[in-house]
Design a protein around this motif. Structure first.
Motif, short mmCIF file in Angstrom:
data_model
loop_
_atom_site.label_atom_id
_atom_site.label_comp_id
_atom_site.label_asym_id
_atom_site.label_seq_id
_atom_site.Cartn_x
_atom_site.Cartn_y
_atom_site.Cartn_z
N ASN A 15 0.62 -1.34 -0.15
CA ASN A 15 -0.02 -0.02 -0.06
C ASN A 15 0.87 1.33 -0.01
N LYS A 16 2.38 1.01 0.27
CA LYS A 16 3.04 2.44 0.00
C LYS A 16 3.84 2.39 -1.42
N ALA A 17 3.45 1.40 -2.40
CA ALA A 17 4.21 1.18 -3.66
C ALA A 17 3.96 2.57 -4.37
N ARG A 18 2.82 3.26 -4.43
CA ARG A 18 2.57 4.42 -5.00
C ARG A 18 3.67 5.58 -4.58
N GLU A 19 3.65 5.50 -3.27
CA GLU A 19 4.67 6.74 -2.75
C GLU A 19 6.11 6.38 -3.04
N ALA A 20 6.41 5.04 -3.11
CA ALA A 20 7.75 4.64 -3.29
C ALA A 20 8.21 5.20 -4.73
N VAL A 21 7.29 4.65 -5.53
CA VAL A 21 7.69 4.74 -6.86
C VAL A 21 7.88 6.55 -7.32
N GLU A 22 6.76 7.11 -6.64
CA GLU A 22 6.98 8.48 -6.98
C GLU A 22 8.13 9.29 -6.34
N HIS A 23 8.59 8.76 -5.25
CA HIS A 23 9.77 9.59 -4.40
C HIS A 23 11.00 8.96 -4.44
N PHE A 24 11.30 7.70 -4.96
CA PHE A 24 12.62 7.10 -4.71
C PHE A 24 13.14 6.82 -6.04
N ASP A 25 14.13 7.12 -6.13
CA ASP A 25 15.12 6.75 -7.35
C ASP A 25 15.49 5.21 -7.44
N VAL A 26 15.67 4.63 -6.22
CA VAL A 26 16.00 3.12 -6.16
C VAL A 26 15.23 2.45 -5.17
N ILE A 27 14.63 1.36 -5.39
CA ILE A 27 14.09 0.44 -4.47
C ILE A 27 14.61 -0.95 -4.28
N GLU A 28 15.40 -0.78 -3.23
CA GLU A 28 16.39 -2.01 -2.98
C GLU A 28 15.48 -3.19 -2.18
N THR A 29 14.24 -3.26 -2.04
CA THR A 29 13.78 -4.38 -1.26
C THR A 29 12.68 -4.92 -1.84
N VAL A 30 12.70 -5.27 -3.03
CA VAL A 30 11.74 -6.12 -3.86
C VAL A 30 11.93 -7.47 -3.24
N ASP A 31 10.83 -8.23 -2.81
CA ASP A 31 10.81 -9.60 -1.97
C ASP A 31 9.85 -10.33 -2.11
N ARG A 32 8.66 -9.89 -2.72
CA ARG A 32 7.68 -11.22 -3.01
C ARG A 32 6.78 -10.44 -4.04
N GLU A 33 5.88 -11.63 -4.36
CA GLU A 33 5.11 -11.27 -5.71
C GLU A 33 4.19 -10.04 -5.65
N LYS A 34 3.43 -10.02 -4.34
CA LYS A 34 2.79 -8.84 -4.04
C LYS A 34 3.40 -7.41 -4.28
N ILE A 35 4.78 -7.44 -3.95
CA ILE A 35 5.33 -6.15 -4.13
C ILE A 35 5.67 -5.86 -5.70
N ALA A 36 5.91 -6.90 -6.26
CA ALA A 36 6.41 -6.94 -7.59
C ALA A 36 5.05 -6.28 -8.42
N ALA A 37 4.06 -6.80 -8.11
CA ALA A 37 2.75 -6.48 -8.86
C ALA A 37 2.44 -5.03 -8.65
N ALA A 38 2.49 -4.44 -7.35
CA ALA A 38 2.11 -3.36 -6.94
C ALA A 38 3.00 -2.35 -7.60
N LEU A 39 4.31 -2.50 -7.78
CA LEU A 39 5.33 -1.77 -8.22
C LEU A 39 5.09 -1.70 -9.78
N ALA A 40 4.85 -2.94 -10.34
CA ALA A 40 4.46 -2.86 -11.99
C ALA A 40 3.35 -2.13 -12.24
#
Length: 239
Positions: A101-126
């Motif tokens: 539920n923080k994927a939107r803010e992470a994509v908008e505000h971070f240049d590098v996301i180092e902690t992709v670690d499960r399918e739910k996060i991969a789907a949200a980031l995509a």
């Protein structure tokens, strides 16, 4: 390694930063590596904007790491603006666990996301990458010690997870990140991360913190994440 002082005065952090840079450059040279092949990520989590600012304005540091999305956004909105006024561009890394539920803010505000670690996060980031058109660089976090309390994909599952990120979600994964178990020799964990990266064609390795970055440099780190050796020991409510 050069002894670093506690950063009770914000300007102490600048002196610590300069000493650390020199130590990293010397270690890289000792390991027959180019000093500029290792990026220093200054871990600014829990430190205030005013505590961090001297490392930007005086120390010239532009790459920082934060653990919590919500803590980072207001702090770095301010610091980015101040840095831009000096002609500096900040590169901000998310190095703490990411909730979907923080994927939107992470994509908008971070240049590098180092902690992709499960399918739910991969789907949200995509989804958020497609929605925003922003493309932060992504690293998969590997739980090299298979610690049940720690985030990260297990080493034996890393290849399949990387393939899932690429093939099912169209994500470009640039590298891997790991935090070895406390109290264990870090070298086997760094070596394992390098093996996984090599067989998956990944060049970026984020590994090594204040206590073990020299080993990480020796074993191929392209980024080391250092906080307390720059800013001093965290106190009171800091963690």
């Amino acid at each position: 390694m050069t002894d670093l002082a506690d950063a009770d005065d914000p300007l102490d952090a600048v002196a610590n930063l300069e000493a650390l840079r020199a130590a990293i450059a010397q270690r890289a040279s000792d390991c027959d590596r180019a000093p500029d092949a290792i990026k220093l990520v200054a871990v600014s989590k829990t430190y205030s904007a005013d505590e961090v600012w001297p490392t930007i304005a005086v120390g010239g540091q532009t790459v920082f790491g934060e653990n919590r999305v919500q803590e980072a956004i207001p702090k770095w909105r301010d610091l980015r603006a101040r840095a831009a006024a000096l002609g500096k561009t900040i590169e901000l890394h998310l190095i703490g666990p990411l909730q979907s539920n923080k994927a939107r803010e992470a994509v908008e505000h971070f240049d590098v996301i180092e902690t992709v670690d499960r399918e739910k996060i991969a789907a949200a980031l995509a989804h958020e990458i497609q929605r925003t058109g922003k493309h932060p660089r992504l690293y998969v976090e590997v739980n090299t010690g298979a610690e049940p309390q720690k985030a990260g994909v297990l080493p034996q599952d890393a290849d399949a997870f990387l393939a899932l990120c690429r093939d099912a979600y169209g994500l470009t994964i640039d590298g891997l990140m790991a935090i070895p178990p406390a109290g264990e020799q870090a070298s086997p964990h760094f070596a394992l991360l390098g093996v996984i990266a090599k067989r998956n064609g990944l060049k970026e390795l984020s590994m090594g913190m204040s206590a073990d970055w020299p080993l990480a440099v020796q074993l191929g780190a392209t980024a080391v994440r250092v906080g307390s050796a720059i800013f001093g020991a965290r106190a009171h409510s800091k963690s």
